[in-house]
Design a protein around this motif. Structure first.
Motif, mmCIF file in Angstrom:
data_model
loop_
_atom_site.group_PDB
_atom_site.id
_atom_site.type_symbol
_atom_site.label_atom_id
_atom_site.label_comp_id
_atom_site.label_asym_id
_atom_site.label_seq_id
_atom_site.Cartn_x
_atom_site.Cartn_y
_atom_site.Cartn_z
ATOM 1 N N MET A 1 -8.273 41.311 4.239
ATOM 2 C CA MET A 1 -9.153 41.960 3.207
ATOM 3 C C MET A 1 -9.724 40.932 2.177
ATOM 4 S SD MET A 1 -9.430 45.050 2.236
ATOM 5 C CE MET A 1 -9.889 46.211 0.861
ATOM 6 N N ILE A 2 -11.000 41.073 2.252
ATOM 7 C CA ILE A 2 -11.567 40.036 1.391
ATOM 8 C C ILE A 2 -11.618 40.565 -0.108
ATOM 9 C CG2 ILE A 2 -14.038 39.001 0.950
ATOM 10 C CD1 ILE A 2 -14.497 40.367 3.816
ATOM 11 N N PRO A 3 -11.110 39.730 -0.973
ATOM 12 C CA PRO A 3 -11.214 40.074 -2.619
ATOM 13 C C PRO A 3 -12.692 40.334 -3.187
ATOM 14 C CG PRO A 3 -9.987 38.063 -2.215
ATOM 15 C CD PRO A 3 -10.899 38.344 -0.892
ATOM 16 N N LEU A 4 -12.467 41.240 -4.174
ATOM 17 C CA LEU A 4 -13.777 41.771 -4.609
ATOM 18 C C LEU A 4 -14.360 40.724 -5.392
ATOM 19 C CD1 LEU A 4 -15.553 44.186 -5.618
ATOM 20 C CD2 LEU A 4 -13.812 44.337 -7.443
ATOM 21 N N HIS A 5 -13.716 39.665 -5.986
ATOM 22 C CA HIS A 5 -14.483 38.498 -6.523
ATOM 23 C C HIS A 5 -15.331 37.591 -5.541
ATOM 24 C CE1 HIS A 5 -10.779 39.202 -9.164
ATOM 25 N NE2 HIS A 5 -11.600 38.522 -10.192
ATOM 26 N N TYR A 6 -15.286 37.659 -4.454
ATOM 27 C CA TYR A 6 -16.089 36.897 -3.525
ATOM 28 C C TYR A 6 -17.351 37.714 -3.643
ATOM 29 C CZ TYR A 6 -12.102 34.414 -1.479
ATOM 30 O OH TYR A 6 -11.171 33.569 -1.400
ATOM 31 N N TYR A 7 -17.373 39.159 -3.522
ATOM 32 C CA TYR A 7 -18.666 39.685 -3.534
ATOM 33 C C TYR A 7 -19.529 39.504 -4.866
ATOM 34 C CZ TYR A 7 -17.190 42.062 0.688
ATOM 35 O OH TYR A 7 -16.735 42.347 1.956
ATOM 36 N N LEU A 8 -18.727 39.529 -6.002
ATOM 37 C CA LEU A 8 -19.179 39.455 -7.343
ATOM 38 C C LEU A 8 -19.886 38.028 -7.386
ATOM 39 C CD1 LEU A 8 -16.851 41.217 -9.862
ATOM 40 C CD2 LEU A 8 -18.545 42.029 -8.490
ATOM 41 N N ILE A 9 -19.060 37.162 -7.041
ATOM 42 C CA ILE A 9 -19.827 35.599 -6.844
ATOM 43 C C ILE A 9 -20.900 35.499 -6.086
ATOM 44 C CG2 ILE A 9 -19.234 33.170 -6.065
ATOM 45 C CD1 ILE A 9 -16.370 33.877 -7.037
ATOM 46 N N LEU A 10 -20.916 36.187 -4.977
ATOM 47 C CA LEU A 10 -22.060 36.037 -4.171
ATOM 48 C C LEU A 10 -23.216 36.775 -4.815
ATOM 49 C CD1 LEU A 10 -23.806 35.816 -1.237
ATOM 50 C CD2 LEU A 10 -22.652 37.996 -0.659
ATOM 51 N N ALA A 11 -23.099 37.838 -5.249
ATOM 52 C CA ALA A 11 -24.146 38.626 -6.128
ATOM 53 C C ALA A 11 -24.778 37.841 -7.338
ATOM 54 C CB ALA A 11 -23.586 40.017 -6.444
ATOM 55 N N ALA A 12 -23.566 37.325 -8.013
ATOM 56 C CA ALA A 12 -24.379 36.437 -9.101
ATOM 57 C C ALA A 12 -25.114 35.341 -8.830
ATOM 58 C CB ALA A 12 -23.026 36.111 -9.948
ATOM 59 N N ILE A 13 -24.814 34.548 -7.640
ATOM 60 C CA ILE A 13 -25.618 33.457 -7.154
ATOM 61 C C ILE A 13 -26.892 33.868 -6.731
ATOM 62 C CG2 ILE A 13 -25.892 31.833 -5.395
ATOM 63 C CD1 ILE A 13 -22.535 31.283 -5.729
ATOM 64 N N LEU A 14 -26.990 34.858 -6.045
ATOM 65 C CA LEU A 14 -28.091 35.511 -5.627
ATOM 66 C C LEU A 14 -28.893 36.227 -6.688
ATOM 67 C CD1 LEU A 14 -29.606 36.444 -2.905
ATOM 68 C CD2 LEU A 14 -28.619 38.781 -3.140
ATOM 69 N N PHE A 15 -28.495 36.595 -7.822
ATOM 70 C CA PHE A 15 -29.187 37.235 -8.938
ATOM 71 C C PHE A 15 -29.756 35.904 -9.554
ATOM 72 C CE2 PHE A 15 -29.861 38.494 -13.229
ATOM 73 C CZ PHE A 15 -30.448 39.770 -13.102
ATOM 74 N N ILE A 16 -29.078 34.924 -9.913
ATOM 75 C CA ILE A 16 -29.539 33.654 -10.297
ATOM 76 C C ILE A 16 -30.496 33.034 -9.687
ATOM 77 C CG2 ILE A 16 -28.684 31.504 -11.406
ATOM 78 C CD1 ILE A 16 -26.308 32.899 -12.240
ATOM 79 N N ILE A 17 -30.596 32.907 -8.474
ATOM 80 C CA ILE A 17 -31.587 32.260 -7.503
ATOM 81 C C ILE A 17 -32.761 33.244 -7.653
ATOM 82 C CG2 ILE A 17 -32.321 32.272 -4.896
ATOM 83 C CD1 ILE A 17 -29.483 31.430 -4.232
ATOM 84 N N GLY A 18 -32.584 34.457 -7.740
ATOM 85 C CA GLY A 18 -33.905 35.344 -8.039
ATOM 86 C C GLY A 18 -34.414 34.933 -9.347
ATOM 87 N N MET A 19 -33.604 34.934 -10.152
ATOM 88 C CA MET A 19 -33.920 34.735 -11.565
ATOM 89 C C MET A 19 -34.691 33.272 -11.705
ATOM 90 S SD MET A 19 -31.815 34.064 -15.117
ATOM 91 C CE MET A 19 -31.810 32.453 -14.744
ATOM 92 N N ILE A 20 -34.507 32.440 -11.107
ATOM 93 C CA ILE A 20 -34.966 31.010 -11.274
ATOM 94 C C ILE A 20 -36.154 31.046 -10.517
ATOM 95 C CG2 ILE A 20 -34.880 28.529 -10.513
ATOM 96 C CD1 ILE A 20 -31.932 28.805 -10.743
ATOM 97 N N GLY A 21 -36.505 32.049 -9.381
ATOM 98 C CA GLY A 21 -37.669 32.170 -8.615
ATOM 99 C C GLY A 21 -38.662 32.782 -9.722
ATOM 100 N N VAL A 22 -38.258 33.634 -10.503
ATOM 101 C CA VAL A 22 -39.158 34.554 -11.299
ATOM 102 C C VAL A 22 -39.787 33.390 -12.159
ATOM 103 C CG1 VAL A 22 -39.462 36.117 -12.998
ATOM 104 C CG2 VAL A 22 -38.191 36.758 -10.975
ATOM 105 N N LEU A 23 -38.871 32.691 -12.891
ATOM 106 C CA LEU A 23 -39.365 31.621 -13.816
ATOM 107 C C LEU A 23 -40.029 30.616 -13.462
ATOM 108 C CD1 LEU A 23 -35.952 31.248 -15.866
ATOM 109 C CD2 LEU A 23 -37.897 32.577 -16.588
ATOM 110 N N VAL A 24 -39.910 29.924 -12.323
ATOM 111 C CA VAL A 24 -40.493 28.694 -11.912
ATOM 112 C C VAL A 24 -41.828 28.971 -11.059
ATOM 113 C CG1 VAL A 24 -38.427 27.539 -12.113
ATOM 114 C CG2 VAL A 24 -39.166 28.153 -9.974
#
Lengths: 100, 168
Positions: A1-24
Motif C-alpha cells: 500500500m503506497i502512503p498518501l504522502h507520496y501522492y501529495l508530494i508528487l502533486a506538489a512537485i508537479l504543481f510547482i513545475i507548472g507554476m515555474i513554467g507560467v512564471l518563466v
C-alpha cells in the motif's frame, strides 16, 4: 500500500513545475501547457484523497475541473489567435499595451 | 511491491516529462512531453482505483485539449529563434525551489485524519466504478453538472466569437 504522502508530494512537485513554467516562459502556448500541468496536479490530489478517505466526492470534482480546463484551453487559444492577429506576436512580455 | 514499482515509474516519468514541458525551446516538443505527462497521470488514476477517470483523462486531455493546442501551434507557426525565458527567471526558479522545500516540510509534518466516507474499495468494486460515479453525479451533484454544461456552452460561443475574423 503506497502512503498518501507520496501522492501529495508528487502533486506538489508537479504543481510547482507548472507554476515555474507560467512564471518563466515567454511563449503563450507553453504558458497554457503549464496551466494544464497545475490543474492535473490538483486532480491527482483530489483522487488520492478520495481513494484514501473512501469518498466519491473528490472523483466527481475531477470531472468539473476537467470541464473548466477544457473551457479554459478553448478560450485561451481563441484569445491567443485574436491577439496574434492584432499584434503579430505570441510572447506574453511583448503584449504589453496596457502597461503604464 | 509491484504497485510500488508502478507508482515510482509513473511518478518519475511525470516529473521528468513535466520538466521537459517547461525547458524545451520548441513548443511542439513541449506539447509531446505534455502528452507523455497526461498519459502517465492516467496511470496514477488507475493505481488509485479510478479507472473511469483514467479513461476520461486520456479522452479529454490527451484527445481534445492537446489536439487543440497542437492545432493552434501549427496554425500560428511560431519561429524557433527567440529568447525562451522572461527577465524574472532567476527569482522565479529560486522561489520555486523554496516553495518545494516548504511544501515538502508541511506535508511531512502533517497527519491526515478525517471521517471516512462510505465508498470503500470493496463497495466500489461490487457496484462498478462507472456506475458509482454516474449515480452520485446524477443525484447529489445534479446542479453542478448543469452548471458545467452551461460553462461548456459559454466556452464554445466565446471561442467562436473571439477567433472569428473581424468584419471589414
Amino acid at each position: 500500500m503506497i502512503p498518501l504522502h507520496y501522492y501529495l508530494i508528487l502533486a506538489a512537485i508537479l504543481f510547482i513545475i507548472g507554476m515555474i513554467g507560467v512564471l518563466v516562459r515567454r511563449n503563450f502556448l507553453t504558458v497554457l501547457m503549464s496551466i494544464e500541468l497545475m490543474l492535473n496536479a490538483v486532480n491527482i490530489n483530489f483522487v488520492a484523497f478520495a481513494h484514501y478517505m473512501d469518498s466519491m466526492t473528490g472523483r466527481i470534482f475531477v470531472f468539473f475541473i476537467m470541464t473548466v480546463a477544457a473551457a479554459e484551453a478553448a478560450i485561451g487559444l481563441a484569445i491567443l489567435i485574436s491577439a496574434y492577429r492584432n499584434t503579430g506576436t505570441t510572447f506574453v512580455d511583448e503584449i504589453s499595451s496596457m502597461k503604464g | 511491491m509491484i504497485l510500488n514499482l508502478l507508482f515510482f515509474y509513473f511518478a518519475a516519468v511525470i516529473v521528468i516529462s513535466a520538466l521537459f514541458v517547461i525547458i524545451k525551446r520548441n513548443a511542439f516538443h513541449s506539447a509531446v512531453a505534455l502528452l507523455v505527462t497526461l498519459i502517465h497521470i492516467a496511470g496514477i488514476f488507475i493505481l488509485l482505483n479510478s479507472e473511469f477517470l483514467a479513461a476520461v483523462q486520456i479522452l479529454v486531455y490527451a484527445g481534445a485539449i492537446l489536439v487543440m493546442i497542437i492545432f493552434v501551434l501549427m496554425f500560428l507557426n511560431v519561429t524557433q529563434r527567440y529568447r525562451m525565458f522572461n527577465r524574472q527567471k532567476f527569482i522565479a526558479f529560486l522561489m520555486g525551489i523554496i516553495l518545494v522545500g516548504e511544501v515538502l516540510y508541511v506535508i511531512s509534518v502533517s497527519a491526515i485524519k478525517g471521517p471516512k466516507g462510505d465508498f470503500s474499495i470493496a463497495k466500489i468494486m461490487s457496484e462498478g466504478n462507472t456506475q458509482a460515479i454516474g449515480r452520485i453525479l446524477y443525484t447529489d451533484y445534479l446542479f453542478p453538472f448543469e452548471v458545467a454544461s452551461i460553462i461548456l456552452l459559454v466556452a464554445m460561443i466565446g471561442a467562436i466569437v473571439l477567433a472569428k475574423k473581424e468584419p471589414q
